[in-house]
Design an enzyme around this catalytic site. Sequence first.
Site, PDB file in Angstrom:
ATOM      1  N   LYS A 262       8.322 -25.762  70.471  1.00 49.57           N
ATOM      2  CA  LYS A 262       7.553 -24.534  70.238  1.00 49.57           C
ATOM      3  C   LYS A 262       6.865 -24.164  71.538  1.00 49.57           C
ATOM      4  CE  LYS A 262       3.454 -22.719  67.827  1.00 49.57           C
ATOM      5  NZ  LYS A 262       2.479 -22.865  66.708  1.00 49.57           N
ATOM      6  N   ASP A 267      -1.440 -18.293  71.632  1.00 46.14           N
ATOM      7  CA  ASP A 267      -1.430 -17.937  70.212  1.00 46.14           C
ATOM      8  C   ASP A 267      -2.773 -17.326  69.821  1.00 46.14           C
ATOM      9  OD1 ASP A 267      -0.998 -17.629  67.536  1.00 46.14           O
ATOM     10  OD2 ASP A 267      -1.034 -19.787  67.049  1.00 46.14           O
ATOM     11  N   LYS A 274      -6.877 -14.785  65.127  1.00 47.61           N
ATOM     12  CA  LYS A 274      -7.739 -15.963  64.946  1.00 47.61           C
ATOM     13  C   LYS A 274      -9.179 -15.571  65.263  1.00 47.61           C
ATOM     14  CE  LYS A 274      -4.393 -19.527  66.386  1.00 47.61           C
ATOM     15  NZ  LYS A 274      -4.275 -20.300  65.166  1.00 47.61           N
ATOM     16  N   ASP A 285      -0.460 -23.986  72.919  1.00 47.73           N
ATOM     17  CA  ASP A 285       0.525 -23.819  71.846  1.00 47.73           C
ATOM     18  C   ASP A 285       1.972 -23.868  72.349  1.00 47.73           C
ATOM     19  OD1 ASP A 285       0.582 -23.758  69.098  1.00 47.73           O
ATOM     20  OD2 ASP A 285       0.679 -21.570  68.966  1.00 47.73           O
ATOM     21  N   ASP A 344      -0.078 -15.422  62.137  1.00 44.73           N
ATOM     22  CA  ASP A 344      -0.529 -16.646  62.810  1.00 44.73           C
ATOM     23  C   ASP A 344       0.372 -17.838  62.480  1.00 44.73           C
ATOM     24  OD1 ASP A 344      -2.075 -18.159  64.473  1.00 44.73           O
ATOM     25  OD2 ASP A 344      -3.754 -18.384  63.075  1.00 44.73           O
ATOM     26  N   GLU A 346       3.340 -18.297  63.316  1.00 41.10           N
ATOM     27  CA  GLU A 346       4.405 -17.792  64.193  1.00 41.10           C
ATOM     28  C   GLU A 346       5.322 -18.895  64.718  1.00 41.10           C
ATOM     29  OE1 GLU A 346       1.527 -18.659  65.230  1.00 41.10           O
ATOM     30  OE2 GLU A 346       2.054 -19.860  66.971  1.00 41.10           O
ATOM     31  N   ARG A 348       6.762 -21.411  63.300  1.00 32.79           N
ATOM     32  CA  ARG A 348       7.934 -21.661  62.465  1.00 32.79           C
ATOM     33  C   ARG A 348       8.985 -20.570  62.652  1.00 32.79           C
ATOM     34  NH1 ARG A 348       4.237 -21.861  57.164  1.00 32.79           N
ATOM     35  NH2 ARG A 348       2.833 -22.582  58.787  1.00 32.79           N
TER      36      ARG A 348
HETATM   37  N1  BES Z   1      -0.868 -22.859  66.773  1.00 29.90           N
HETATM   38  C1  BES Z   1      -1.400 -22.915  65.462  1.00 29.90           C
HETATM   39  C2  BES Z   1      -1.662 -24.346  64.982  1.00 29.90           C
HETATM   40  C3  BES Z   1      -2.664 -25.162  65.742  1.00 29.90           C
HETATM   41  C4  BES Z   1      -3.930 -25.361  65.241  1.00 29.90           C
HETATM   42  C5  BES Z   1      -2.323 -25.811  66.915  1.00 29.90           C
HETATM   43  C6  BES Z   1      -4.844 -26.142  65.919  1.00 29.90           C
HETATM   44  C7  BES Z   1      -3.232 -26.601  67.613  1.00 29.90           C
HETATM   45  C8  BES Z   1      -4.491 -26.768  67.101  1.00 29.90           C
HETATM   46  C9  BES Z   1      -0.428 -22.271  64.480  1.00 29.90           C
HETATM   47  O1  BES Z   1       0.369 -21.261  64.974  1.00 29.90           O
HETATM   48  C10 BES Z   1      -1.236 -21.672  63.373  1.00 29.90           C
HETATM   49  O2  BES Z   1      -2.042 -20.857  63.651  1.00 29.90           O
HETATM   50  N2  BES Z   1      -0.989 -22.132  62.159  1.00 29.90           N
HETATM   51  C11 BES Z   1      -1.688 -21.653  61.023  1.00 29.90           C
HETATM   52  C12 BES Z   1      -0.698 -21.497  59.904  1.00 29.90           C
HETATM   53  C13 BES Z   1      -1.246 -20.803  58.686  1.00 29.90           C
HETATM   54  C14 BES Z   1      -1.530 -19.350  59.010  1.00 29.90           C
HETATM   55  C15 BES Z   1      -0.240 -20.908  57.591  1.00 29.90           C
HETATM   56  C16 BES Z   1      -2.757 -22.682  60.654  1.00 29.90           C
HETATM   57  O3  BES Z   1      -2.511 -23.869  60.827  1.00 29.90           O
HETATM   58  O4  BES Z   1      -3.835 -22.285  60.258  1.00 29.90           O
HETATM   59 ZN    ZN Z   2       0.775 -21.388  67.027  1.00 33.09          ZN
HETATM   60 ZN    ZN Z   3      -0.560 -19.337  64.950  1.00 33.70          ZN
END
Ligand code: BES
Ligand code: ZN
Ligand code: ZN
Length: 498
Positions: A262, A267, A274, A285, A344, A346, A348
């Site tokens: 990834k 992000d 966010k 990220d 967010d 993204e 996947r």
């Molecule tokens: N890049 C984030 C996940 C992340 C969180 C990485 C903390 C490093 C530290 C990812 O893209 C994300 O935002 N995931 C969301 C998914 C949700 C919207 C289903 C999450 O984990 O909140």
């Molecule tokens: Zn991310």
């Molecule tokens: Zn994200």
Amino acid sequence: MTALSVSTSSAASLRADALVIGVAKGPKGLVVASGAEAVVEAFEGKLAEVLTTLGATGAEGEAVKLPAAAGLKAPLVLAVGLGESAEGGYDAETLRRAAGVAARTLAGVKKAALLLPAESAEEIEALALGGLLGSYSFGSYKGAGSGKEPVGELVLLAARKGSKDAKAAAERATALGEEINRARDLINTAPNDLHPKAFAAIAQAAGKEHGLKVEVLDEKALAKGGFGGILGVGVGSANPPRLVKVAYTHPKAKATLAFIGKGITYDSGGISLKPAGHNETMKCDMSGAAAVFAAVVAAKRLGLAVNVTGWLALAENMPSGSATRPGDVLRMYGGKTVEVLNTDAEGRLVLADAIVRAGEENPDVIVDVATLTGAMVLALGNRTFGVMANDDELRTRLHETAEAVGEQSWPMPLPAELRKAMVDTTIADLQNMGERMGGGLVAGLFLKEFVAEGIDWAHLDIAGPAFHEGAPYGYTPKGGTGSAIRTLVRFAEDTANA
Ligand code: BES
Ligand code: ZN
Ligand code: ZN
């Protein structure tokens, strides 16, 4: 960059600016570990007593400096803690961490010798790698002279008869350590400097340097190829996305591995922005892509007899008038449609395209690496990555591989009942959100939908350990850590030697 060398001279006559020795917690107080005999002798047997007076206990992570005694050529002794004393030898991770502490503590010193308890090639390799990783510093944005230079040279002592093994061990550690440190640089680079195009250019240059084939799909090629996931994530940014393929092949290879990373260079969350407090470290990220790139280059430098193809799915996730909206439907590479309910989620989406593309080349195994979910951080904390897979044996193998190289991981399930909420949509084949509970597993289940029939696939969610925000410890600095690289490289090595 810190240089590593192997010397067969005696510790007493070695010309260095510092001698590093190991100390441990014995049943009756501090004990000096083997390897430091010459130093013990120079202190006329009083070394443990002197160190105890200075407050040393031998605890892991401890570092105590003292002036060297007469008879030693070096002016300074540094005692690093190894934890509980282990007469039969210390495990590799303890040695790696101790060497890391030494290298960090000795920043500013030109030449240091490690007189730590290591005899086998494996132990020497652990010291070398810990030392190289611990000497890491990221200074790109600071004025000259604003901090201490990393230790200039680390000398490993080896008995003359084992010096060839020691040299080879140091060379292996150098190849791996330099690639991990390169990945850390990529992660720490500010996101305004490391957008997808810049990352791809670095991959191309480094690939050329090491004789690897690197192919880059730009936004036009991605559109032509139908990479709707990567494009959908990148479309809101002024910095367009890229898909990078970096291939290492070996003439004697019996297996082909596909590693997918990834690579969200930033992000923001996109339209599902966010909140403040959640985006300050989101330059990390792309840690999965950095790990994959480092692993492929390391496989090449180590000459492993296996084919390894790295796929870097690079995009910047930004909100704008052109950004993907919650509610939009993307047509992914391979034809599946996905309703984006949260921009967010993204990672996947970019990974799904890459998984389908990688699957077309029929690798024996696919492993993806991603800072995928906050849920995995909640589940496993900041130092442990989650391992999911469509095959139990592969999941176990990756967990055990991580353990063998000193990386913390834990096997996680892909429970069938969590799939339903993601595929029962009225609008598209899938949606990019499922149940909130078990969010890390839901993300894994989403990815699994894109793995071609018959291919073993594993997913490493490194959202916790990829970026370290606390004080440095062992060989782990603040910022990008290079998580999962050692696991990927050992996995490739084991595959080559199977
Ligand atoms: N890049 C984030 C996940 C992340 C969180 C990485 C903390 C490093 C530290 C990812 O893209 C994300 O935002 N995931 C969301 C998914 C949700 C919207 C289903 C999450 O984990 O909140
Ligand atoms: Zn991310
Ligand atoms: Zn994200």
